[in-house]
Design a protein around this motif. Structure first.
Motif, PDB file in Angstrom:
ATOM      1  N   CYS A 133      -2.298  -5.034  -1.385  1.00 36.69           N
ATOM      2  CA  CYS A 133      -3.391  -5.982  -1.648  1.00 36.69           C
ATOM      3  C   CYS A 133      -2.892  -7.132  -2.525  1.00 36.69           C
ATOM      4  O   CYS A 133      -3.672  -7.954  -2.978  1.00 36.69           O
ATOM      5  CB  CYS A 133      -4.561  -5.253  -2.298  1.00 36.69           C
ATOM      6  SG  CYS A 133      -6.175  -5.954  -1.859  1.00 36.69           S
ATOM      7  N   HIS A 135      -1.753  -7.194  -5.620  1.00 37.30           N
ATOM      8  CA  HIS A 135      -2.200  -7.254  -7.020  1.00 37.30           C
ATOM      9  C   HIS A 135      -1.047  -7.542  -7.996  1.00 37.30           C
ATOM     10  O   HIS A 135      -1.300  -7.911  -9.138  1.00 37.30           O
ATOM     11  CB  HIS A 135      -2.953  -5.976  -7.404  1.00 37.30           C
ATOM     12  CG  HIS A 135      -4.241  -5.794  -6.648  1.00 37.30           C
ATOM     13  ND1 HIS A 135      -5.066  -4.709  -6.801  1.00 37.30           N
ATOM     14  CD2 HIS A 135      -4.852  -6.582  -5.731  1.00 37.30           C
ATOM     15  CE1 HIS A 135      -6.113  -4.833  -6.001  1.00 37.30           C
ATOM     16  NE2 HIS A 135      -5.995  -5.958  -5.336  1.00 37.30           N
ATOM     17  N   GLU A 170      -8.589  -1.516  -9.347  1.00 36.08           N
ATOM     18  CA  GLU A 170      -9.579  -2.173  -8.476  1.00 36.08           C
ATOM     19  C   GLU A 170      -9.766  -1.362  -7.205  1.00 36.08           C
ATOM     20  O   GLU A 170     -10.855  -1.293  -6.668  1.00 36.08           O
ATOM     21  CB  GLU A 170      -9.128  -3.600  -8.131  1.00 36.08           C
ATOM     22  CG  GLU A 170     -10.213  -4.434  -7.443  1.00 36.08           C
ATOM     23  CD  GLU A 170     -10.360  -4.151  -5.949  1.00 36.08           C
ATOM     24  OE1 GLU A 170     -11.486  -4.247  -5.442  1.00 36.08           O
ATOM     25  OE2 GLU A 170      -9.371  -3.821  -5.289  1.00 36.08           O
ATOM     26  N   GLU A 171      -8.684  -0.741  -6.733  1.00 36.56           N
ATOM     27  CA  GLU A 171      -8.725  -0.018  -5.454  1.00 36.56           C
ATOM     28  C   GLU A 171      -9.423   1.340  -5.613  1.00 36.56           C
ATOM     29  O   GLU A 171      -8.795   2.394  -5.566  1.00 36.56           O
ATOM     30  CB  GLU A 171      -7.298   0.178  -4.908  1.00 36.56           C
ATOM     31  CG  GLU A 171      -6.523  -1.122  -4.690  1.00 36.56           C
ATOM     32  CD  GLU A 171      -7.002  -1.917  -3.482  1.00 36.56           C
ATOM     33  OE1 GLU A 171      -7.944  -1.473  -2.798  1.00 36.56           O
ATOM     34  OE2 GLU A 171      -6.429  -2.989  -3.238  1.00 36.56           O
ATOM     35  N   HIS A 414      -4.228  -4.700   3.270  1.00 31.56           N
ATOM     36  CA  HIS A 414      -3.585  -3.410   2.965  1.00 31.56           C
ATOM     37  C   HIS A 414      -2.523  -3.039   4.006  1.00 31.56           C
ATOM     38  O   HIS A 414      -2.488  -1.905   4.498  1.00 31.56           O
ATOM     39  CB  HIS A 414      -4.641  -2.284   2.866  1.00 31.56           C
ATOM     40  CG  HIS A 414      -5.583  -2.459   1.726  1.00 31.56           C
ATOM     41  ND1 HIS A 414      -6.569  -1.532   1.412  1.00 31.56           N
ATOM     42  CD2 HIS A 414      -5.701  -3.438   0.802  1.00 31.56           C
ATOM     43  CE1 HIS A 414      -7.233  -1.954   0.348  1.00 31.56           C
ATOM     44  NE2 HIS A 414      -6.742  -3.116  -0.033  1.00 31.56           N
TER      45      HIS A 414
HETATM   46 ZN   LIG Z   1      -7.433  -4.013  -1.741  1.00 31.87          ZN
END
Ligand SMILES: [Zn+2]
Ligand SMILES: [Zn+2]
Length: 486
Positions: A133, A135, A170-171, A414
């Motif tokens: 993602c 991050h 966050e995930e 993802h």
């Molecule tokens: Zn994500």
């Protein structure tokens, strides 16, 4: 994958020249921040790649959090670490007085997505985690932006505070919800947020509210052939429950999303399962609808337990609000994004991107799509789709989210393609652009108090005077071990 050539995007292969294309035309006032970012490419390139390599999962992203904190501390920020009951969360502040501008940072990876920076599928560690993602890029872009803003505040001696919110997990873990619930956003006037994307644009989509619930069913074990009458199957309960949910799907708003996985269905066919577990994600564009839907699904779980003579215990794992849009802030950020421009690849990046895009049938348009800035769209209430814990922040402080092109257009969210692109200089270019957008937006907000007031007025109007924040995850403690393998 067919004959895909190998393109390694080595750090050292890209000199300082690789970001020079995007300097743009900025006012003298904002040059302090922009110059800082133009001169800091190697620093942030290295930092994002270090976090990319670690690929630490939610709530255990310790070293990634520490790396970001160190960079902030070295640049004069005051750090509060381990906030809201989360060891990997932090709030870093610089400056004094108002307005107070917040920037969100994420740094957790995803399980099973380990991937090298090459244009074909090649895990670095088989079954390992990866930044699918982006991050790694997210956290570093936010930190770079906050430090550029600090440079401007310091050198212009302007009043104002910049705060960066290190938001873990966050995930699925919902770090930001705990930050909101524990009052960490009190006194913040505006929140600026971004996310690595495959294009450059402001987010006008309000996403979905989500409730994540684990259902644990308890029955009685018995020999499945010798004395089945003595047993009560917890797996039967899970199957009846799932069946009921699949029936009720027809009668819920079509924009709802319900998905589940059975994480425990028993051990052996000749033992009636005494325990079984199913994990649910329930989503809807409006959290009021989500609440009704969750009640119904809870009833189905009770019904399944009753009919199978088992018992059920549910546990709310997490829950996020849908996003509250703010047009004043969206318009501001759109203007800055247009000034900064898109991501411009050098020859080597372009070859790498085209190789990835070839596998996705997107090769013809890829370079154009990462270079352009999408026009600002009208606000859009989602018809299904994903959720984010930024939702809770957006109902607490006026918030805007935007994206810059860290991924190759056509790549799925993802995906290994995102890990590969995000860990290369393409990811770094995107994060430097995001940091520039943060800086220019913050400078304008510091310089124009009327703009902050306008954003707040719009926020209050949209939120309604009777709003009261109730987190969808209730009063539970952060699920700090949700990614720890048991
Ligand atoms: Zn994500
Ligand atoms: Zn993400």
């Amino acid at each position: 994958m067919k004959k895909l050539a190998l393109f390694i995007l080595a750090t050292t292969a890209f000199g300082l020249g690789c970001f020079a294309q995007n300097k743009g035309h900025f006012s003298n006032k904002s040059n302090i921040a922009i110059d800082y970012l133009n001169n800091s490419f190697p620093v942030y390139d290295q930092l994002q790649k270090s976090i990319w390599r670690k690929a630490e999962l939610g709530f255990i992203e310790k070293e990634s959090s520490e790396l970001l904190q160190k960079q902030l501390q070295d640049n004069g920020f005051k750090i509060e670490a381990g906030v809201a009951g989360m060891p990997t969360a932090f709030v870093a502040s610089y400056g004094s007085g108002s307005p107070v501008i917040g920037i969100l940072a994420e740094y957790d990876a995803l399980p099973g997505l380990s991937q090298d920076t090459v244009a074909y599928k090649k895990p670095l560690i088989e079954g390992g985690s990866g930044h699918g993602c982006g991050h790694n890029v997210f956290g570093v872009g936010s930190v770079a932006g906050a430090i550029a803003v600090k440079q401007w505040l310091e050198q212009t001696k302007h009043s104002g505070t910049i705060k960066i919110f290190g938001s873990p997990a966050e995930e699925g873990g919902g770090g930001k919800v705990y930050l909101v619930r524990e009052g960490n956003f009190k006194g913040v006037d505006v929140v600026l947020d971004w996310h690595p994307s495959s294009g450059n644009g402001v987010s006008t989509d309000t996403g979905t509210a989500i409730q994540m619930i684990d259902y644990n069913f308890y029955g009685k074990a018995a020999h499945a052939a010798g004395s089945p009458d003595k047993g009560r199957s917890a797996l039967d309960a899970v199957e009846s429950f799932d069946y009921m949910v699949n029936m009720l799907r027809e009668h819920v708003p079509t924009s709802s999303r319900i998905h589940y996985v059975i994480t425990n269905g028993g051990e052996a066919p000749n033992v009636v399962p005494a325990y079984a577990k199913v994990s649910y994600y329930i989503r809807s564009p409006k959290r009021e609808t989500l609440k009704d839907l969750t009640t119904w699904i809870n009833q189905a779980a009770q019904g399944a337990a009753l009919g199978t003579q088992t018992t059920v215990k549910s546990e709310i794992i997490s829950g996020f609000y849908e996003r509250l849009y703010n047009k004043t802030l969206a318009t501001l950020v759109q203007d800055k994004l247009e000034k900064v421009g898109g991501v411009i690849y050098n020859e080597r990046e372009a070859t790498f991107a085209k190789e990835i895009a070839k596998g996705l049938n997107e090769a013809d348009t890829v370079l154009v799509r990462v270079q352009r800035v999408e026009p600002l769209k009208e606000e859009r209430v989602s018809q299904g789709g994903g959720s984010s814990d930024v939702g809770d922040v957006s109902w607490t402080v006026p918030t805007v989210s935007f994206g810059t092109a860290a991924f190759i257009p056509g790549s799925a969210g993802h995906s290994w393609q995102n890990v590969a692109a995000g860990g290369s200089t393409i990811g770094t270019k995107a994060l430097i652009n995001a940091a520039k957008v943060f800086s220019l937006s913050a400078i304008e907000l510091y310089s124009d108090s009327k703009l902050v007031e306008k954003a707040k007025q719009e926020f209050n109007k949209r939120r309604g005077s009777d709003f009261h924040y109730e987190p969808l995850l209730g009063n539970r403690a952060p699920a700090l071990d949700y990614r720890v393998k048991k």
